[in-house]
Design an enzyme around this catalytic site. Structure first.
Site, PDB file in Angstrom:
ATOM      1  N   ASP A   1     -41.660 -67.143  63.469  1.00  0.00           N
ATOM      2  CA  ASP A   1     -41.018 -66.863  64.757  1.00  0.00           C
ATOM      3  C   ASP A   1     -39.500 -66.717  64.587  1.00  0.00           C
ATOM      4  O   ASP A   1     -38.897 -65.767  65.083  1.00  0.00           O
ATOM      5  CB  ASP A   1     -41.352 -67.997  65.740  1.00  0.00           C
ATOM      6  CG  ASP A   1     -40.607 -67.857  67.047  1.00  0.00           C
ATOM      7  OD1 ASP A   1     -40.946 -66.951  67.824  1.00  0.00           O
ATOM      8  OD2 ASP A   1     -39.658 -68.632  67.290  1.00  0.00           O
TER       9      ASP A   1
ATOM     10  N   LYS B   1     -41.244 -59.871  70.496  1.00  0.00           N
ATOM     11  CA  LYS B   1     -40.498 -59.775  69.239  1.00  0.00           C
ATOM     12  C   LYS B   1     -41.156 -58.840  68.220  1.00  0.00           C
ATOM     13  O   LYS B   1     -40.477 -58.271  67.374  1.00  0.00           O
ATOM     14  CB  LYS B   1     -40.377 -61.169  68.599  1.00  0.00           C
ATOM     15  CG  LYS B   1     -39.604 -62.160  69.439  1.00  0.00           C
ATOM     16  CD  LYS B   1     -39.575 -63.554  68.830  1.00  0.00           C
ATOM     17  CE  LYS B   1     -40.884 -64.304  68.976  1.00  0.00           C
ATOM     18  NZ  LYS B   1     -41.227 -64.735  70.341  1.00  0.00           N
TER      19      LYS B   1
ATOM     20  N   GLU C   1     -47.941 -74.538  69.931  1.00  0.00           N
ATOM     21  CA  GLU C   1     -49.268 -73.978  70.174  1.00  0.00           C
ATOM     22  C   GLU C   1     -50.304 -74.807  69.419  1.00  0.00           C
ATOM     23  O   GLU C   1     -49.970 -75.538  68.482  1.00  0.00           O
ATOM     24  CB  GLU C   1     -49.332 -72.534  69.633  1.00  0.00           C
ATOM     25  CG  GLU C   1     -48.228 -71.625  70.080  1.00  0.00           C
ATOM     26  CD  GLU C   1     -48.471 -71.055  71.469  1.00  0.00           C
ATOM     27  OE1 GLU C   1     -49.648 -70.974  71.859  1.00  0.00           O
ATOM     28  OE2 GLU C   1     -47.492 -70.719  72.152  1.00  0.00           O
TER      29      GLU C   1
ATOM     30  N   LYS D   1     -36.700 -63.322  64.903  1.00  0.00           N
ATOM     31  CA  LYS D   1     -35.440 -63.338  65.641  1.00  0.00           C
ATOM     32  C   LYS D   1     -34.260 -62.918  64.763  1.00  0.00           C
ATOM     33  O   LYS D   1     -33.403 -62.160  65.209  1.00  0.00           O
ATOM     34  CB  LYS D   1     -35.239 -64.722  66.244  1.00  0.00           C
ATOM     35  CG  LYS D   1     -36.265 -64.964  67.368  1.00  0.00           C
ATOM     36  CD  LYS D   1     -36.460 -66.416  67.705  1.00  0.00           C
ATOM     37  CE  LYS D   1     -37.434 -66.578  68.866  1.00  0.00           C
ATOM     38  NZ  LYS D   1     -37.791 -67.996  69.111  1.00  0.00           N
TER      39      LYS D   1
END
Lengths: 333, 333
Positions: free
Chosen positions: A215, A120, A204, A219
């Protein structure tokens, strides 16, 4: 056709396995195989212009921690070692400067190679530059797996909904946050839900990128650029994560028939990631680790799609569809 | 490119309107327009090799009940009147023998024309024969709108999920039945729910095709053939409709946390339409008139998609994506 796999962690190993399993499929569809002629991880690499055995690569990695015997100092030394047609770029996302993924993609495009990536970082930072370079050099680049993992969305909007405007997309683009928020629906405090997500392997050990919404932000930027023709980067996203959501907020939502979900929203003018109140029963109220998107279209009204947002074979599934699309164009169906 | 529209009811009028609205889109993407050079309804037709004004066609139809001044005795007389590239076949579905839709599609393929259709009859009865003829004559044929209306499913499975096996598809493929069953969830008897569906315009005055499951059966046959490579026809489907579902059955389901939905199911071995018990909260428990499909894949697990299953512009949306796909191949993106 010859592929070079950059990155040999979970995803790299997954796609190597799938390409091997689909040997007959490629042979039947194209009258030729898709060979893995090169592979590299963060330190090592290997190559063979006649193609390498995926099972052997996986075994190497498992027993030695390295995909190959050779060590590189600059990634381009590895990429220079063998001629290939398609770069499969699956190194970890880096939203500081795109990291090695950016270098690898630029290398490939500058050398007139096609690219499939699930990384990404480069696309969230320099989408337009990358696409312009690809076009200039006659390269195909596909990146279905960057958004929603196995859930089809980019190609769905561009092909299956072609010929009409996409008005907006709202979605759950981070399964970890959704898992945590679903647990909080049931009364768990944030910290405990996060810990459970980590124990289950969904989060994580450093969960910052997920829970702070970074994150998801990557996107929505990629959707903004690829679906809405915008020229946005990561810094343009209004981001609020889920760390400040407490049990009271969740309980209050519940008494009003709502749940809290981390929603990414993108349109010609919007670019946001934030916790939102969603009515129970609405497609975006889904619990668990799935990704979901609600696509508002010009003629078809709302189209909803959901699927697994991450995972070794799930991400490989997105990469496969991109490989097939590129080979269809290069060789013909 | 030049299109001939066969069928000028709701769907035909919808696609004429959309093609006109998207004049700039075609010009920009292809450097040329998509002209409507011919149009026919059940009695009349009109043509102009320079292209016709969609607004005028719609006005004609509205004021005179006819799309054109000319009357035909055989449909092929209308089709013979003007040269065209793509047949848009949107006459009503006939599952007895395929009706005029079958004749029109065969005419087009025999004359080396590409075809976009939403007519389920021909494909539910003679899928393999039609595809073979298309291939033999170098024709493209697309039919996204035959299943699920605006909900992408055929092209989604074939492109977005390319390179992996589809294990099975289960779905709600008839919005009318789902509307009726949703009303029954709330305690309405079947007859009253059906009546309401008719008043709302969701059900035809003769609701047989919907409530007996024939419409859903056509759709699972088309999926069986296009996605699973089968050679099935309408008669191969095990069909149970919803007419025998009573309030007791719905209430019993409810006490067990379930709802009853008419589910079409297709795989390499299955081909069924029947009422099924679905747990509340499951994607296939959705109330209302939407269509929904759960696609079980080899690598991506379950992918769920939903959208409006019918409607003038919703169906036109599916036709548009097919037209774009064909023009991409014929002209290049």
């Amino acid at each position: 056709m010859k592929a070079f796999i950059c990155g040999f962690g979970t995803i790299g190993q997954g796609i190597a396995q799938v390409i091997a399993e689909k040997e007959d499929y490629f042979q039947e569809r194209y009258g030729q195989p898709l060979l893995i002629v090169g592979a590299m991880d963060s330190k090592s690499y290997c190559f063979d212009k006649k193609g390498m055995d995926a099972a052997e690569l996986l075994e190497n990695k498992k027993t030695t921690g390295r995909v190959g015997d050779r060590t590189y100092t600059k990634p381009e030394d590895a990429l220079d070692s063998v001629d290939f047609d398609i770069l499969i770029e699956v190194t970890p996302t880096d939203v500081e400067d795109g990291g090695v993924g950016m270098d690898n993609i630029m290398y490939a495009l500058n050398h007139k190679k096609d690219v499939v990536t699930v990384n990404k970082g480069p696309l969230a930072l320099k989408y337009r530059e990358i696409m312009d370079l690809a076009e200039e050099n006659g390269c195909l680049i596909r990146f279905e797996g960057t958004v929603g993992g196995a859930m089809p969305i980019i190609n769905l909007c561009k092909s299956d909904l072609a010929g009409q405007k996409i008005k907006s997309i709202r979605g759950i683009f981070n399964g970890t946050c959704n898992y945590i928020l679903s647990k909080m629906d049931n009364g768990q405090p944030f910290e405990q839900a996060l810990k459970e997500a980590q124990q289950q392997g969904y989060a994580e050990s450093d969960p910052t990128s997920d829970v702070e919404g970074y994150d998801s932000a990557c996107k929505v930027v990629i959707l903004a650029n690829s679906i809405f023709g915008r020229n946005a980067t990561f810094d343009d996203v209004d981001i609020t994560g889920i760390t400040s959501i407490n049990a009271d907020a969740v309980a209050l939502a519940k008494t009003n028939g709502m749940v809290i979900r981390l929603i990414g929203e993108v349109s010609a003018t919007k670019l946001e990631v934030a916790p939102r109140l969603i009515p129970k029963g609405h497609p975006l109220s889904l619990p668990g680790t799935l990704n979901t998107a609600e696509i508002i279209t010009e003629y078809a009204g709302p189209i909803t799609v959901s699927g697994k947002g991450a995972g070794r074979l799930e991400t490989a599934s997105a990469i496969m569809s991109d490989l097939v699309a590129i080979m269809d164009k290069r060789i013909g169906e």
